[in-house]
Design an enzyme around this catalytic site. Structure first.
Site, PDB file in Angstrom:
ATOM      1  N   SER A  29      34.631  39.410  31.169  1.00 27.49           N
ATOM      2  CA  SER A  29      34.125  39.220  32.536  1.00 27.49           C
ATOM      3  C   SER A  29      34.194  40.526  33.309  1.00 27.49           C
ATOM      4  O   SER A  29      33.248  40.902  34.009  1.00 27.49           O
ATOM      5  CB  SER A  29      34.949  38.144  33.256  1.00 27.49           C
ATOM      6  OG  SER A  29      34.891  36.913  32.578  1.00 27.49           O
ATOM      7  N   TYR A  73      27.629  27.040  35.021  1.00 24.08           N
ATOM      8  CA  TYR A  73      26.498  26.718  35.904  1.00 24.08           C
ATOM      9  C   TYR A  73      26.555  25.275  36.388  1.00 24.08           C
ATOM     10  O   TYR A  73      26.339  24.993  37.556  1.00 24.08           O
ATOM     11  CB  TYR A  73      25.148  27.007  35.231  1.00 24.08           C
ATOM     12  CG  TYR A  73      23.967  26.874  36.171  1.00 24.08           C
ATOM     13  CD1 TYR A  73      23.748  27.818  37.163  1.00 24.08           C
ATOM     14  CD2 TYR A  73      23.099  25.800  36.078  1.00 24.08           C
ATOM     15  CE1 TYR A  73      22.687  27.698  38.037  1.00 24.08           C
ATOM     16  CE2 TYR A  73      22.030  25.663  36.947  1.00 24.08           C
ATOM     17  CZ  TYR A  73      21.826  26.617  37.923  1.00 24.08           C
ATOM     18  OH  TYR A  73      20.775  26.492  38.795  1.00 24.08           O
ATOM     19  N   TYR A 110      39.109  29.408  26.370  1.00 24.01           N
ATOM     20  CA  TYR A 110      39.149  30.136  27.645  1.00 24.01           C
ATOM     21  C   TYR A 110      38.858  29.191  28.789  1.00 24.01           C
ATOM     22  O   TYR A 110      37.941  28.364  28.710  1.00 24.01           O
ATOM     23  CB  TYR A 110      38.082  31.231  27.581  1.00 24.01           C
ATOM     24  CG  TYR A 110      38.018  32.215  28.726  1.00 24.01           C
ATOM     25  CD1 TYR A 110      39.104  32.485  29.540  1.00 24.01           C
ATOM     26  CD2 TYR A 110      36.834  32.913  28.970  1.00 24.01           C
ATOM     27  CE1 TYR A 110      39.021  33.407  30.563  1.00 24.01           C
ATOM     28  CE2 TYR A 110      36.737  33.841  29.985  1.00 24.01           C
ATOM     29  CZ  TYR A 110      37.830  34.089  30.780  1.00 24.01           C
ATOM     30  OH  TYR A 110      37.733  35.009  31.795  1.00 24.01           O
ATOM     31  N   LYS A 152      43.191  31.570  26.567  1.00 24.65           N
ATOM     32  CA  LYS A 152      43.291  32.493  27.701  1.00 24.65           C
ATOM     33  C   LYS A 152      43.115  31.698  28.985  1.00 24.65           C
ATOM     34  O   LYS A 152      42.134  30.956  29.143  1.00 24.65           O
ATOM     35  CB  LYS A 152      42.233  33.586  27.623  1.00 24.65           C
ATOM     36  CG  LYS A 152      42.275  34.538  28.825  1.00 24.65           C
ATOM     37  CD  LYS A 152      41.103  35.506  28.853  1.00 24.65           C
ATOM     38  CE  LYS A 152      41.155  36.370  30.117  1.00 24.65           C
ATOM     39  NZ  LYS A 152      39.973  37.242  30.265  1.00 24.65           N
TER      40      LYS A 152
END
Length: 301
Positions: free
Chosen positions: A44, A107, A133, A162
């Site tokens: 990211s 989204y 994640y 994570k």
């Protein structure tokens, strides 16, 4: 596979015509030389969702050339559907990356059943070590710990989770329920030391882009039982994290946090980071001066 220590989520240097791969190579080389346990370019912080598939694969090729055999090479999918995730995973596998970090679908705010089905579709086709994640800032939802537990029970290639939620109660649940089988990895620099003290195995963090060996020192102090020193170092960094982004990666400057990491990296490392990729905005002179002061206060510049 047990992932322990610090995997560095690197920023992506840009030139006018695309990714500055030589700048990325220089950054990765410095991080590996400092002794970090892993590198993670398509993150990211690395603006992965703004990179083409070709750019992502090339970035991982550079990482493999620089870090292969010396540090874990972790690749992030940055995709929001199972077909694209499977495709990019296969391309990363061909490069020879060590670990795949799977971005959850985003989204739309999916329910747990949809997320579980997504993981099953992907993991039925992807046979390599995988880190799951959660990043509610990007997805709009947090993934229940029980979903991770179900997936890990069914797929032996899952080696870690994570957590970039910023929810410490949730993080403690991950450690308690999954920590004996999976590597629980903190995703926020701000919570790294508290996570280690409660039993997390390490972190996937962006701070080492510009902190030098400070994050490694935090890890060492905790592992050696020097809790007071680790907490003191953590508190020393707090003004910086309050400015750059803490829980939820929002901080004082909202969505500018990837840009802040790039500017800080250029200030400290002397590597031209170029501009963020649009629509990420640049930071203004006032914010740049405040960042510079914070880095000077830490003795980094």
């Amino acid at each position: 596979m047990r992932i322990e220590g610090v995997v560095v989520a690197t920023v992506t240097p840009f030139a006018k015509d695309g990714v500055n791969y030589e700048g990325l190579r220089a950054l990765l080389s410095k991080i590996v030389e400092e002794g970090y346990q892993g590198v993670f370019p398509t993150s990211s912080t690395g603006e992965v969702t703004k990179l083409t598939f070709e750019e992502r694969v090339k970035a991982m090729e550079v990482a493999k050339e620089v870090a292969g055999g010396r540090a874990l090479v972790v690749a992030g999918t940055g995709t929001g559907d199972h077909l694209s995730t499977i495709e990019i995973a296969r391309r990363y596998r061909d490069v020879g990356v060590d670990v795949l970090l799977i971005t959850p679908p985003y989204y739309i705010q999916y329910d747990w059943a949809a997320v579980y089905a997504f993981y099953k579709r992907v993991l039925d086709k992807v046979d390599m070590p995988v880190v799951l994640y959660t990043i509610p800032l990007a997805t709009g939802y947090n993934i229940p710990v029980e979903v991770f537990e179900l997936v890990a029970n069914e797929y032996s290639q899952v080696v870690g989770v994570k957590d970039s939620s910023g929810d410490f109660r949730y993080h403690l649940d991950l450690i308690h329920l999954l920590g004996k089988r999976l590597s629980v990895l903190q995703g926020l620099d701000l919570l790294f030391v508290p996570s280690l003290l409660m039993g997390a195995h390490g972190g996937v963090l962006a701070g080492p882009n510009f902190l030098g060996r400070i994050t490694l020192e935090q890890y060492r102090l905790v592992k050696e039982g020097k809790t007071a020193e680790a907490v003191a170092l953590h508190n020393k960094l707090m003004p910086l994290w309050r400015f750059m982004g803490g829980c939820g990666l929002v901080g004082k400057l909202g969505g500018k946090w990837p840009t802040l990491y790039k500017v800080a990296t250029q200030m400290v490392r002397g590597i031209d980071m170029g501009p963020p990729r649009e629509p990420l905005p640049p930071i203004d002179d006032r914010d740049r001066k405040e960042l510079e002061k914070l880095l000077k206060d830490l003795g980094l510049i």
